[in-house]
Design a protein around this motif. Structure first.
Motif, mmCIF file in Angstrom:
data_model
loop_
_atom_site.group_PDB
_atom_site.id
_atom_site.type_symbol
_atom_site.label_atom_id
_atom_site.label_comp_id
_atom_site.label_asym_id
_atom_site.label_seq_id
_atom_site.Cartn_x
_atom_site.Cartn_y
_atom_site.Cartn_z
ATOM 1 N N CYS A 1 40.734 -32.976 -141.192
ATOM 2 C CA CYS A 1 39.467 -32.268 -140.936
ATOM 3 C C CYS A 1 39.082 -31.388 -142.119
ATOM 4 O O CYS A 1 37.902 -31.305 -142.494
ATOM 5 N N TYR A 2 40.075 -30.731 -142.724
ATOM 6 C CA TYR A 2 39.840 -29.877 -143.894
ATOM 7 C C TYR A 2 39.301 -30.698 -145.068
ATOM 8 O O TYR A 2 38.345 -30.299 -145.750
ATOM 9 N N PHE B 1 35.782 -31.727 -144.296
ATOM 10 C CA PHE B 1 34.940 -30.535 -144.419
ATOM 11 C C PHE B 1 34.585 -30.264 -145.878
ATOM 12 O O PHE B 1 33.420 -30.015 -146.222
#
Length: 356
Positions: free
Chosen positions: A176-177, A180
């Motif tokens: 997810c990072y 992002f």
């Protein structure tokens, strides 16, 4: 940093010593010195591929191979059953990036420039990730301490089960990072794209891939030599495996990356310096640590994320002081001294830590 490549002479030295059954301490030292330039070459090859691939794929390559050297060293230690060394190297990487690297960068940059500024938004995002990483890595240790009073016979297996579940969640958080930073909010860490200011000639893709593959294989051999002589070398040098795992291995595995962070600070590019030091810390916590837990299953060495109270307090202190330094978007040399001071105190604590 071309002078760094002179240390490659220790690559054949380590190989000859290993083949001829040389002194284990000499093999250990030679392998460690050989890994230093090899890690730099891996980083250079990755950067070359990143420049060719464009910002999105390039960012993913840098994120994936950022701590490859240390992951390889830790994997061989894991395979050898030195689980405490592996866990110490994970904590040591976090401490090294947050205190030693960031401290050196801020100190040396601050001596050259009275005040250095960087993006508050980018630093805040990374600082938040660090705090969340600290909480996630602390839970297995807190669980172990509390569960022992309830079910001491089962706690060992429960620790492994919890760590495996935690590892999966951490990897999901890391994905997810990456999404992002490379897709939905890539403007936040856009300064990292300044890595695209590549100096020197561009390599062809085959050359970059070949160099990366060759350096990775060489690092794998040197890591095997390093781990294989660890016990004998630590005994001769008067060091504990705990000290080697927490202090020496992280410095060896990340030396090239550390030097890059300091060089960017000296060029007054603190955004890049922070991206390297804090971004590498996030990668260790969210990717390297959980990967090692899962790899432990594959090689028959189940590993948990339970650490000593000293290590737990150390990463807590590192994240706390790291947060306080980067939150205001500016730094000075005194803050660098404070970070380095905490690291030296922790290094002394680890050096004097009694062997069980």
């Amino acid at each position: 940093m071309k002078w760094f490549n002179l240390l490659l002479i220790f690559l054949p030295v380590a190989v000859v010593l290993e083949i001829t059954g040389g002194n284990p301490t000499l093999i250990f030292v030679s392998a460690a010195l050989a890994i230093l330039p090899l890690a730099g070459i891996m980083g250079q090859a990755t950067e070359q591929l990143a420049v060719r691939a464009g910002s999105t794929v390039g960012g993913l390559l840098n994120a994936t191979f950022g701590n490859a050297t240390e992951l390889i060293i830790a994997f061989f230690a894991l395979q050898a059953g030195k689980l405490e060394v592996v866990k110490a190297s994970i904590i040591g990487s976090i401490l090294g990036n947050l205190l030693l690297v960031l401290g050196l960068a801020i100190l040396l940059g601050g001596l050259k420039y009275k005040e250095q500024k960087f993006s508050v938004k980018a630093a805040g995002t990374l600082a938040s990730l660090l705090t969340i990483s600290l909480i996630a890595l602390s839970i297995p240790t807190i669980f172990d301490l509390t569960a022992r009073s309830v079910s001491p016979d089962l706690v060992g297996q429960l620790d492994v089960n919890l760590s495996e579940a935690t590892a999966i969640v951490l990897i999901i958080m890391y994905v997810c990072y990456i999404f992002f930073t490379l897709r939905t909010h890539k403007d936040i860490l856009s300064n990292a794209d300044e890595h695209g200011e590549h100096e020197g000639p561009l390599w062809s893709v085959p050359r970059a891939v070949g160099v990366l593959a060759g350096a990775t294989v060489a690092v794998a051999f040197m890591s095997e030599f390093l781990v294989g002589t660890l016990e004998a070398a630590t005994s001769t040098l008067g060091l504990t495996e705990f000290f080697v795992g927490l202090i020496l291995i992280p410095i060896i595995g990340n030396a090239a990356e550390h030097a890059a962070a300091v060089l960017f600070a000296l060029k007054n590019k603190m955004d890049l310096s922070l991206t390297i030091s804090l971004g590498s810390t996030v990668q260790v916590a969210l990717l390297v640590a959980p990967l090692l837990v899962l790899l432990g299953l594959l090689v028959g060495q189940p590993m948990n994320l339970v650490v000593t109270p000293l290590e737990l307090v150390a990463i807590g202190a590192a994240v706390l002081i790291g947060n306080s330094v980067v939150r205001d978007g500016e730094s000075n040399w005194l803050e660098g001294v404070l970070l380095l001071g905490v690291y030296v105190i922790l290094a002394f604590a680890v050096f004097f830590y009694p062997v069980a």
